[in-house]
Design an enzyme around this catalytic site. Structure first.
Site, PDB file in Angstrom:
ATOM      1  N   GLU A 190       3.743   4.570 -45.008  1.00  0.00           N
ATOM      2  CA  GLU A 190       2.659   5.173 -44.225  1.00  0.00           C
ATOM      3  C   GLU A 190       2.623   6.699 -44.363  1.00  0.00           C
ATOM      4  O   GLU A 190       3.644   7.375 -44.204  1.00  0.00           O
ATOM      5  CB  GLU A 190       2.820   4.794 -42.746  1.00  0.00           C
ATOM      6  CG  GLU A 190       1.673   5.300 -41.878  1.00  0.00           C
ATOM      7  CD  GLU A 190       1.760   4.818 -40.431  1.00  0.00           C
ATOM      8  OE1 GLU A 190       2.858   4.462 -39.991  1.00  0.00           O
ATOM      9  OE2 GLU A 190       0.726   4.841 -39.755  1.00  0.00           O
TER      10      GLU A 190
ATOM     11  N   GLU B 167      -3.522   0.495 -33.777  1.00  0.00           N
ATOM     12  CA  GLU B 167      -2.361   1.215 -33.229  1.00  0.00           C
ATOM     13  C   GLU B 167      -2.917   2.377 -32.406  1.00  0.00           C
ATOM     14  O   GLU B 167      -3.095   3.490 -32.898  1.00  0.00           O
ATOM     15  CB  GLU B 167      -1.471   1.721 -34.361  1.00  0.00           C
ATOM     16  CG  GLU B 167      -0.162   2.317 -33.842  1.00  0.00           C
ATOM     17  CD  GLU B 167       0.624   3.008 -34.933  1.00  0.00           C
ATOM     18  OE1 GLU B 167       1.797   2.695 -35.108  1.00  0.00           O
ATOM     19  OE2 GLU B 167       0.046   3.878 -35.621  1.00  0.00           O
TER      20      GLU B 167
HETATM   21  C1  LER Z   1       3.392   7.166 -36.304  1.00  0.00           C
HETATM   22  O1  LER Z   1       2.527   8.092 -35.743  1.00  0.00           O
HETATM   23  C2  LER Z   1       2.662   5.988 -36.764  1.00  0.00           C
HETATM   24  O2  LER Z   1       1.491   6.042 -37.021  1.00  0.00           O
HETATM   25  C3  LER Z   1       3.393   4.728 -36.895  1.00  0.00           C
HETATM   26  O3  LER Z   1       2.631   3.767 -37.496  1.00  0.00           O
HETATM   27  C4  LER Z   1       4.705   4.956 -37.567  1.00  0.00           C
HETATM   28  O4  LER Z   1       5.412   3.808 -37.814  1.00  0.00           O
HETATM   29 MN    MN Z   2       0.344   4.373 -37.791  1.00  0.00          MN
END
Ligand code: LER
Ligand code: MN
Length: 329
Positions: free
Chosen positions: A212, A306
């Protein structure tokens, strides 16, 4: 393995040491527990993913983030005991979940797999950031013990991912870089060695990893899609893909849609959150442009929501689902 277990009221324990279907099937009969008795059966199974597409022409799959309570890592929509949250995800209308797990050795794999199966859900990915945020273990560490612990943690996550048929996210666990130039070179070499070891194990376990790109205010190592792709090329492993997150891209990239198209051949996973890390539609990101770019590249991977659980977890999860389904149709 079978066992007859004599115990006190409420004392569910079996001897010899059992493992709840990690390697074998088990049956236990509990007796002499006051006025109760019990029969416990464990059976190993692997979850088979069925595609759960959002309606419309696109082939995109939406997943909602879940984590156990008590982590310092905040932008997870459904927080609380895994089983309850898995049921909640289903009830809200999701067909996949992204599980954020600090240490897979401390959780009950069988009961999570059971809940996933009962709800006919898929597990899109395992989020591993809590290992960095809560346990302070990471790949760029100067301390060999910390690096080995980080690699071992990812290997444990890979073991669980192989049972859940999911990917493993390599996000914040990659770590940060020191300020001086030489220090940076050495730290990158350390991270390279760690990730290569994880990738070899992932390949052996037939699991894919996604790396990521994270914004500059959280790490100074791999902030943009370009930097992340260059690093993936350097590792040169068939099991590592690019993971982009719209919240981080809003800070680091000029045009989100264009970057998605430019690196489409590497793109394996996405996180969606708006500019303020709320659910899509609650900030100022142009999600129709983002969805359009994904449709153009025929993205058929998962999109994990997320986002911060605001104004409350239920509304945040509902908001993301309805916003994206609407844009996909
Ligand atoms: C951290 O800001 C994030 O986006 C997560 O997905 C990290 O694992
Ligand atoms: Mn993330």
């Amino acid at each position: 393995m079978m066992g007859l277990c004599e115990s006190d009221a409420g004392g569910w324990t079996a001897w010899p040491p059992h493992e709840h279907a990690e390697k074998r099937e088990e049956v236990y009969v509990y007796f002499n527990m006051g006025n109760a008795f019990g029969v416990q059966c464990f059976i190993e199974f692997t979850i088979v993913i069925e595609n759960s597409n959002i309606k419309g022409e696109s082939n995109m799959n939406l997943s909602i983030t879940i984590s156990s309570p008590g982590s310092k890592f905040a932008p997870i929509v459904l927080q609380g005991e895994y089983i309850t949250q898995i049921y909640k995800a289903k009830e809200i209308g999701y067909k996949a979940v992204e599980l954020h797990i600090r240490d897979p050795k401390t959780i009950n794999h069988s009961s999570i797999m059971q809940a996933i199966k009962e709800n006919n859900l898929s597990v899109s990915a395992i989020g591993t950031g809590q290992a960095y945020v809560d346990d302070k273990i990471y790949f760029t560490s100067i301390d060999k013990k910390i690096r080995s612990a980080a690699v071992q943690r990812i290997k444990d996550q890979i073991d669980l991912a192989s049972k859940l048929n999911s990917k493993v996210i390599i996000g914040t666990i990659k770590g940060i870089l020191p300020e001086d130039k030489n220090g940076r070179v050495v730290a990158i070499e350390r991270a390279t060695a760690c990730l290569k070891e994880c990738a070899e194990y992932a390949k052996y376990k037939k699991v894919n990893l996604v790396l990521e790109a994270i914004n500059r205010y959280e790490t100074n190592f791999l902030n943009t899609a370009k930097q992340t792709v260059e690093f993936i090329e350097k590792i040169d492993s068939s099991v590592i893909g690019l993971h982009l997150d719209t919240f981080h891209m809003n800070i680091e990239e000029k045009l989100i849609g264009q970057v998605i198209k430019e690196y489409s051949s590497y793109l394996a996973y996405l996180h969606f959150a708006d500019s303020n890390r709320l659910s899509p539609g609650l900030g100022h990101l142009n999600f129709s442009e983002i969805i359009l770019a994904l449709k153009e590249i025929n993205y058929n991977g998962y999109i994990g929501v997320e986002a911060l659980p605001l104004p409350d977890p239920y509304s945040a999860a509902k908001q993301a689902l309805s916003c994206i389904v609407k844009l996909c149709n």
